[in-house]
Design an enzyme around this catalytic site. Structure first.
Site, PDB file in Angstrom:
ATOM      1  CG  ASP A 201      -9.277  -7.718 -34.636  1.00 48.22           C
ATOM      2  OD1 ASP A 201      -9.673  -8.883 -34.435  1.00 48.22           O
ATOM      3  OD2 ASP A 201      -9.824  -6.944 -35.441  1.00 48.22           O
ATOM      4  CD  GLN A 204     -11.000 -13.211 -40.140  1.00 44.90           C
ATOM      5  OE1 GLN A 204     -10.882 -14.428 -40.344  1.00 44.90           O
ATOM      6  NE2 GLN A 204     -12.162 -12.605 -40.250  1.00 44.90           N
ATOM      7  CE  LYS A 227     -14.931 -12.772 -37.645  1.00 46.54           C
ATOM      8  NZ  LYS A 227     -15.555 -12.481 -38.922  1.00 46.54           N
ATOM      9  CB  CYS A 366     -15.884  -4.611 -42.269  1.00 45.67           C
ATOM     10  SG  CYS A 366     -17.596  -5.048 -42.285  1.00 45.67           S
TER      11      CYS A 366
END
Ligand code: PMP
Length: 408
Positions: A201, A204, A227, A366
């Site tokens: 993932d 970020q 993002k 989250c």
């Protein structure tokens, strides 16, 4: 060679940073949730709607062909940006969340009851719930890797979880709460030694770190445009070609087919097999302008600038806010500061900072299982991007000091 970093020039590219909130100049420190958008991206979207909107892959007419060319140009840009082998490995999605759901639903069709998927306690819900859906459908087991006091993964435990029932490891590159940058290359190598594929993932990581999927050797890598200074509603799923080819479609519809009849339907080749229906082709085309922005400023420059803001702000907070507790003190850390002060509720801090024009995030981010692990209901989180300044960091820390004194 990377250019000299001029944060004033960078800020000048972002019209929204000139805004006021509650009558105060905006200090935007919620970049982990979403970044602001440069003018070039917004203008590209506006031009598409004003001048040239036409659906992709559908027509011989000029506008449609141009729209298709713009979309496919972004695919090539993304391939180069993450150093993938081919454009067939770049699937456009709605975001990180959809990318993970796609892999869990499609790749997950080969999982059986009792098979094990390794996750970590620092995952965003987007990398938990899709696997739980499989858990309830198929009966897979989830193994969850813990963290140490600094917010770093327990890599011994991670390795110990692999056995002959392990079918997938799925973990975040960078924690959206702790800021921890995980040693994903080594973790992927560990998984591969056990013959297990890995999904990373990258929501970020992609705005801050150079992503090289071939160097990492990840099997899947997912991230979101919004993002990364790009439009909302666009995401990327990278997958190794052989794996993607072996997977059934995720959704059915137009664009993803070869030939349709009521007796038998064949599917399109990669990447279109996984792109049913009309995509947000306007946003996809504009995403290439966000990549232009990142490349024009230099990702290495952005990373160094954010690292400096992280170091500076952390030190200043520690020096001037008694009762401060920072969650996430990993040796390799991204520019995210999650914190609490004494027993003050994070919402109160967030609300009062908002009154000063300072946008920070409050709550569980989250990541409720991580909050449970830390034994807290939530944190306040300040996160930085390319356009944040030392002056903003100063204003944030002095604002926080004031707010905390009021709330005590
Ligand atoms: N994973 C992580 C680590 C995230 O920080 C986020 C967004 N907060 C997501 C997944 C989900 O991203 P999106 O909402 O863009 O699908």
């Amino acid at each position: 060679m990377e250019r000299v970093y001029n944060v004033a020039d960078v800020r000048g590219m972002f019209p929204s940073l000139q805004n006021k909130v509650q009558g105060k100049p905006l200090i935007y420190l919620d970049n982990t949730a979403t970044s602001q958008t440069p003018r070039t991206v917004v203008e590209d979207i506006v031009s598409d709607y004003y001048e040239r909107k036409a659906n992709v892959h559908r027509g011989v007419h000029t506008l449609s062909q141009e729209a298709t060319a713009r979309q496919e140009e972004t695919r090539r840009r993304v391939r180069d940006y993450i150093n993938a082998d081919s454009v067939e490995e770049i699937i456009f999605t709605r975001g990180t969340t959809e990318g993970i759901n796609l892999v869990a639903s499609s790749y997950g069709q080969r999982f059986h009851e009792g098979d094990e998927v390794i996750l970590t306690v620092m995952e965003h819900h987007a990398n938990i719930v899709p696997w739980q859906l499989l858990q309830s459908r198929v009966g897979i087991k989830l193994r969850v890797v813990d963290i140490n006091d600094k917010g770093e993964l327990d890599l011994e435990q991670y390795e110990s979880y692999f056995n002959d029932r392990t079918v997938m490891a799925s973990f975040t590159h960078v924690s959206n709460v702790l800021g921890t940058i995980n040693p994903v290359r080594d973790m992927i190598a560990t998984a591969h030694r056990h013959g297990v594929p890995v999904l990373v993932d990258g929501a970020q990581a992609s705005p801050h770190l150079r992503i090289d999927v071939r160097y990492l050797d990840c099997d899947f890598y997912v991230f979101s445009s919004h993002k990364m200074y790009g439009p909302t509603g666009i995401g990327i799923l990278y997958g190794k070609k052989a794996l993607l080819e072996s997977m059934p479609p995720y959704q059915g519809g137009g664009e993803m087919i070869g030939h349709v009849s009521f007796e038998h339907t064949t599917f399109a080749d990669l990447p279109y097999k996984f792109e049913a229906g009309t995509p947000d082709f306007v946003g996809i085309a504009a995403f290439s302008k966000a990549l232009d922005f990142i490349e024009s400023v230099g990702l290495g420059n952005i990373e160094a600038h954010e690292e400096e803001l992280l170091r500076y702000t952390t030190e200043k907070m520690r020096a001037s806010i008694p009762g401060l507790r920072i969650y996430g003190e990993a040796r390799h850390k991204s520019a995210v500061i999650s914190f609490l002060v004494d027993d003050i509720h994070p919402y109160d801090i967030g609300m009062l900072l908002d009154g000063l024009g300072i946008a920070v995030r409050t709550g569980h981010h989250c990541a409720q299982p991580l909050m449970e692990r830390l034994g807290i209901p939530g944190t306040v989180r300040a996160s930085f991007a390319a356009y944040n300044t030392v002056e903003e960091a100063d204003a944030f820390v002095s604002g926080l000091k004031r707010v905390v004194e009021m709330l005590r």
